[in-house]
Design an enzyme around this catalytic site. Sequence first.
Site: not given
Length: 498
Positions: A49, A73, A77-78, A141, A263
């Site tokens: 990821h 990133h 947290e994870d 993300d 369009d």
Amino acid sequence: MEKEFKNLTVLIVGYNPDADLNLIKKAWKFVKLAHTGQKRLSGEPFASHPLEVAKRLAGWHMDTTTIVAALLHDTIEDGGAKREDIVQEFGDDVARLVDGVTKVTELRLIGTHKQASVENLRKMILAMAKDLRVVFLKLADRLHNMETLSYLSPEKQKENAIETLEVYVPLAERLGMGRVKAQLDDLAFPYVYPDDYKKLVNLSKPYFKRAEEHIKKMKRKILVALSKENVKAEVHGRKKHLYSLWIKLQRPDIDWDFDKIYDIVALRIIVGTVSQCHTALGTVHGLYKPVPHVGLSDFIAQPKPNGYRSIHTKVFGPGGRIVEVQIRTFLMHEEAEYGAAAHWAYSESKSLGASSEVLEKGRGTTSKVSKLPWVKQLLEWQKEISDSEEFLKAVKFDALRHRNFIFSPLGDVYDLPVGATPVDFAYAVHTDLGKSISGAKVDGKMVPLDYKLKSGQVVEIIKSKNEKGPSVKWLNFAATRQAASEINKYLRKREKTR
Ligand code: MN
């Protein structure tokens, strides 16, 4: 995954030969360690990821710090990492970006009343206005999470898709990041409105097909004519993305009549210079007659407030069918696709000393991200508003909504929220104009002061000879904070002097 990582480094070196590959490789090792044994719901190793997120950011030509932060990133947290480790191994800048993204992730704008999340939003807005790389990271993300949404529970799918439409799409739009906006729109669409999505896919198929055939014929003729003018051009068909097609079909003047969508596939002509844009316009109008009245919008002479530039014209194509043609330079094209990210990459590479030739061919413009009106506005609010609830309201209702582009008789563009009235317009132009409103004309016709303005309209404020001052009634329909607070200020002052 290792092959994918190699591809990432090749991509980065392609636009940034001075990138710190050792730091990026170090980050990759760190990420795999921090997420050891973790899997995504898709069954893939978790580290795939952040790698995908970094790839998207490399596609937007982001710097080493952003790429490293993208890889890291989710490690706090994870994963099993600590902030101190990141500071120590990768420096304060990277840690700050990772922090910023974590704050945005914790944030839920929908149905939130909790003081804590409001506080988070304040921090996020501040972080965003200070450093747009946090927003780019969060958008990348979100993009990858939306692409892998099918693995989540139906409730989570819908919740995330709604949040995408309500928060991240307007964000991308305000930043002029047209490609990201369209991608997020179409990724969220089937989850939020599944029935309409299926209906639209089926109904639109023959219209897309027919429009593409028309465009193919026109493309050949236009390329031949342009080469006679010695203009090198890229010409292709741009399919309207499904979500924006769906929104347009619901307009009362269209009412699901596909023949009124000019369009559905637009013809896009990309050339080298602005003067070639004008040559191309003349060439197109020589081959196909412009449609009177609705025809021409020159967003080069008059860019949209989010910076969008192009010339749009509508012409009678083969068989008398109306077709939209969009003409722009390569640089304008980059800006329309990547918006603020392109501006940012430009200002960054400039400080690193990229040649002006590279900048001209690649991404760039003279305007700076900090000049984006909404970023300035956010910073002003932050200073001005002390109450968190009020701040959240202001942000939700003004900044993150779709905006209207309203014109003055002199052609200046004002960016106002949906629901704005001539009173809001007057105060946006100047406080003194607000004080002396006696009436308003929209597209040359008198309208009441609570009239709801629509994008593209020209508003003229009729001034009273002597300053009448605002009426307390205006507060009932003023849609912008600015107008409401100016009106209140005036009324309070008048109260005191009586
Ligand atoms: Mn993530």
